[in-house]
Design a protein around this motif. Structure first.
Motif, mmCIF file in Angstrom:
data_model
loop_
_atom_site.group_PDB
_atom_site.id
_atom_site.type_symbol
_atom_site.label_atom_id
_atom_site.label_comp_id
_atom_site.label_asym_id
_atom_site.label_seq_id
_atom_site.Cartn_x
_atom_site.Cartn_y
_atom_site.Cartn_z
ATOM 1 N N PRO A 1 4.150 -30.713 20.452
ATOM 2 C CA PRO A 1 4.255 -31.761 19.429
ATOM 3 C C PRO A 1 2.989 -31.903 18.599
ATOM 4 C CG PRO A 1 3.929 -32.730 21.598
ATOM 5 C CD PRO A 1 4.155 -31.258 21.820
ATOM 6 N N GLN A 2 3.197 -32.163 17.326
ATOM 7 C CA GLN A 2 2.119 -32.398 16.372
ATOM 8 C C GLN A 2 2.691 -33.202 15.221
ATOM 9 O OE1 GLN A 2 -0.077 -28.935 15.219
ATOM 10 N NE2 GLN A 2 -1.305 -29.999 13.692
ATOM 11 N N ALA A 3 1.834 -33.969 14.545
ATOM 12 C CA ALA A 3 2.281 -34.715 13.369
ATOM 13 C C ALA A 3 2.828 -33.731 12.349
ATOM 14 C CB ALA A 3 1.122 -35.513 12.780
ATOM 15 N N SER A 4 4.092 -33.903 11.949
ATOM 16 C CA SER A 4 4.734 -32.920 11.086
ATOM 17 C C SER A 4 5.844 -33.570 10.279
ATOM 18 C CB SER A 4 5.311 -31.763 11.914
ATOM 19 O OG SER A 4 6.268 -32.256 12.841
ATOM 20 N N ALA A 5 6.340 -32.836 9.294
ATOM 21 C CA ALA A 5 7.458 -33.291 8.465
ATOM 22 C C ALA A 5 8.158 -32.063 7.905
ATOM 23 C CB ALA A 5 6.980 -34.196 7.327
ATOM 24 N N THR A 6 9.441 -32.218 7.618
ATOM 25 C CA THR A 6 10.257 -31.138 7.075
ATOM 26 C C THR A 6 11.081 -31.667 5.915
ATOM 27 O OG1 THR A 6 10.388 -29.968 9.181
ATOM 28 C CG2 THR A 6 12.100 -29.492 7.576
ATOM 29 N N LEU A 7 11.207 -30.858 4.872
ATOM 30 C CA LEU A 7 12.017 -31.211 3.707
ATOM 31 C C LEU A 7 12.970 -30.058 3.424
ATOM 32 C CD1 LEU A 7 12.063 -33.614 1.629
ATOM 33 C CD2 LEU A 7 10.776 -32.136 0.101
#
Length: 770
Positions: free
Chosen positions: A122-128
């Motif tokens: 886990p790591q701070a992330s985002a997907t679009l």
């Protein structure tokens, strides 16, 4: 004697022979791994493109709890399924299937198959996804970043992306890639010191990792990694179809002439696919919210791509691609209008080998070359003296490659996942200036190499990960220093060569107390080598001969020491059947040692002049620089309603309050940024309507000498509206209205131009697969 294992095998075979033909075929086709099950789940999502399928697959295979709820390996079976699932589904589903058979069928007891799933740290992330982007129809590159937590941008009047993560940007602090190829282009002026040229019309999605990345793509980046994916075969051709075509036409107000994109893909053979797309745009100088036309904000854009997908064998994939970008645009900063022509070409090759019967091999290899050339025409203008009209050519060639492998194996009750590999890239900068002022963006070369390894240990609800990265760089170049006494470089011609290295560890602890909820914390170190501009910048400012740029070959690399703590929540079927609730949030705190910033010093006047010499050079700031804050995003989606809310709070602090340099500074983003979207699906999802809010607090910059207090740029609240109607299965009509209240606003304190006023866009989408 018949063993229990052999009896189970024989009974399974008998059961399959007793099943009807179609059902037996379905049973035997059960995917052998959780990764395949996730991919099949993605295929069932209507209208899902390749990037979206990958997201669904990752969500299914690595949702909180799945990666670290590990069971013992059953040597009788190589099947890989999440805990609680059988070869045919859940235990309840297996029982129901057994009960539904006729009397001749053999009812087998449900069998739980123990195995492994792909481990995700886990790591701070985002997907679009492309679906997310087309919902609001971004016409400018920075619009695709709206709503991504922790991510911001600088609008300096050019069509390029200048991305900030956690208050850090420029000179490679954020590794921005297109299809895995680093985009390192940079020029020194009164805007951003990092420019990424990409056409939103050709994007299929993007992934963001915030903070230091200890594995692939993390070399030299201390703020995060952004990887933008362009359209491919699976985005243009629907699953199970042979060929597909798409087209999109868009027109609008506010001097937006129009844009369009066409694409096509074909699966020539089961092992061979080809895709191509072409995009154009024409827009003039737009008006801001006050009705004032912003000069030199025009664009004449052309871009395209071509890709070949090859599957040379089972578990193997080879992708070759090229993306071409050309744009003619104006840019007016400091009241000086310039004309620019940019050409960005890149070529990629990527290979993956993931055999289903060997968990020790999951190989990924890629190579790329990116060539960027910018012609900048500046008219004559008067500063202290007259600056002659000038033409400057900037060229950057980046060559890179990367290879890594992941091996999974048991250590007693613990499942181990070991990732190891290396990456290398080289930047070659060449600048030519008609009038000799080519030292502000100096020619030179820099190479960065890295070796990394990461071991994740999974036991029940706990995951403990340790990572180690070795980074090294070498930089060389020269120029002419016009002022001495400021750094170690004497006046006159100079050439320098510098290098350094570092070992950077990272540790992460994750716990999954209940399925669907994951809590984690991490601490790690980062390393960013100085750029060629920061090290070699020389010459003087046109029209201001007393203002000298000074090289500094003694710069030390930036080092970060940062921790973050976060939570990831993913649930389905909560408020209604088929709905999804997601939340990702984290708090981060990063200390930066040797932060590199531009500073000003004053020396004696040159012989025959009464004006003191002002020297500008980059130096390591003494003390520590800090950035800390909160990033969060919540999503909800069902058949009738969709909503997204993101919020970012970032506080940055330089070690000294008096900042006297030019260029972007650490405090670029507003302290608080909020974005929210809400909408409805109507008439069996044929009609979608919604609204969006974009808001930010005022931006504070560091004070300059002689200026009391902090320079401010006011905050803003902007509203957008959008809607789309599916006329037929192949044709969709859409309309968007951005900044419906026609507000005049700037995105940040160092933005050189205001953003667009009220702009209404409309058009048609066409997609067909056969």
């Amino acid at each position: 004697m018949i063993t229990k294992r052999r009896a189970l095998f024989l009974s399974s075979a008998l059961a399959l022979t007793a099943l009807p033909a179609k059902q037996a075929s379905a049973q035997s086709a059960t995917p052998p791994s959780a990764g395949n099950a996730a991919a099949n789940a993605a295929d069932r999502v209507p209208g899902t493109g390749a990037h979206e399928k990958a997201v669904v697959a990752r969500t299914s295979a690595t949702s909180p709890g799945a990666p670290i709820q590990m069971a013992k390996l059953d040597t009788a079976s190589r099947a890989v399924l999440p805990p609680g699932r059988t070869v045919g589904g859940t235990r309840k589903e297996a029982a129901a299937t057994s009960a539904a058979q006729n009397g001749d069928a053999i009812a087998l007891p449900s069998v739980r198959v123990h195995g492994v799933t792909e481990t995700t740290v886990p790591q701070a992330s985002a997907t679009l996804t492309r679906k997310d982007m087309l919902r609001v129809n971004p016409t400018e590159p920075y619009m695709i970043l709206t709503g991504l937590p922790g991510v911001y941008f600088q609008n300096d009047g050019s069509p390029a992306l200048a991305i900030s993560i956690r208050g850090m940007q420029d000179f490679g602090r954020v590794n921005v890639m297109v299809d895995g190829a680093r985009q390192n282009f940079q020029t020194s002026n009164h805007g951003a010191n990092g420019s990424v040229f990409v056409d939103p019309a050709l994007l299929a999605g993007l992934d963001v990792a915030r903070g230091t990345v200890s594995t692939a793509d993390g070399a030299g980046a201390i703020a995060g990694v952004v990887n933008m994916h362009t359209l491919g075969v699976d985005d243009l051709v629907a699953s199970g179809k042979r060929y597909g075509v798409m087209a999109r036409a868009l027109g609008g107000s506010n001097n937006y002439d129009g844009s369009g994109v066409v694409g096509a893909g074909v699966r020539v053979r089961p092992w061979l696919g080809i895709a191509a797309a072409f995009s154009m745009r024409s827009s003039g100088d737009y008006e801001d919210g006050a009705g004032t036309r912003v000069p030199n904000s025009y664009q004449r854009l052309q871009s395209g791509l071509f890709k070949i997908d090859i599957k040379p064998g089972i578990g193997q994939s080879l992708t070759l691609g090229t993306v071409i970008y050309h744009n003619q645009f104006g840019q007016g900063t400091e009241g000086i209008a310039t004309a620019n022509s940019i050409q960005n070409n890149q070529g990629n090759i990527e290979y993956r080998f993931t055999p289903q019967d060997n968990k020790l091999v999951s190989l990924h290899v890629k190579g790329y070359v990116v060539s960027t050339g910018l012609d900048n025409a500046t008219p004559a203008y008067r500063a202290l003296t007259m600056a002659a009209a000038n033409m400057t050519r900037y060229d950057l060639t980046t060559l890179g490659f990367e290879a890594d492998n992941t091996s999974q194996f048991p250590l007693g009750p613990v499942l181990a996942s070991l990732n190891y590999g290396g990456e290398y890239y080289h930047d070659s900068v060449k600048t030519k200036d008609q009038t000799g002022y080519d030292g502000a963006t100096p020619s030179g070369g820099r190479e960065v190499g890295s070796a990394f390894t990461q071991l994740a240990l999974n036991w029940k609800i706990i995951q403990l990960t340790g990572a180690l990265r070795y980074d090294a760089y070498h930089l060389s170049g020269g120029g002419v220093n016009q002022a001495s006494g400021f750094t170690s470089v004497p006046a006159g011609a100079f050439h320098t060569s510098t290098s350094s290295d570092a070992v950077n560890p990272k540790v992460t602890l994750a716990v999954t107390p209940v399925h669907g909820l994951q809590l984690y914390g991490s601490y790690g170190l980062g390393f960013r080598p100085p750029s060629t501009t920061e090290t070699l910048m020389a010459s003087s400012h046109p029209g201001l001969g007393f203002l000298k740029f000074i090289p500094n070959p003694n710069l030390a690399p930036e080092q970060t020491y940062g921790w973050e703590a976060g939570a990831k929540l993913h649930y389905r079927d909560v408020l209604a059947e088929g709905d999804k609730i997601e939340f990702d949030g984290d708090y981060f705190d990063t200390r930066i040692k040797n932060y590199i910033a531009q500073t000003r010093v004053i020396g004696r006047p040159a012989p025959g002049s009464y004006i003191p010499v002002y020297g500008y050079f980059y130096q390591n700031m003494a003390g520590n620089t800090y950035t800390h804050g909160f990033e969060g995003q919540a999503k909800y989606d069902n058949r009738f309603v969709f909503a997204t809310l993101s919020y970012t709070n970032t506080t940055t602090k330089l070690p000294r309050p008096d900042y006297t340099g030019f260029g972007a500074i650490l405090t670029t983003p507003p302290r608080s940024v909020l974005a929210g979207t809400v909408g409805l699906h109507l008439f069996d999802s044929k009609l979608s309507v919604g609204a969006r809010i974009r808001a930010a607090t005022q931006t504070l910059g560091q004070p300059k000498s002689g200026t009391p207090g902090f320079p401010k740029q006011g905050g803003y609240v902007v509203f957008d509206m959008f809607g789309a109607y599916q006329i037929t299965k192949q044709i969709q009509m859409f309309v968007n209205a951005d900044n419906v209240t026609n507000r005049r606003y700037y995105t940040s304190q160092i933005s050189s131009i205001p953003n667009q006023g009220l702009t209404v866009m409309g058009g048609l989408n066409f997609a067909l697969s056969r």
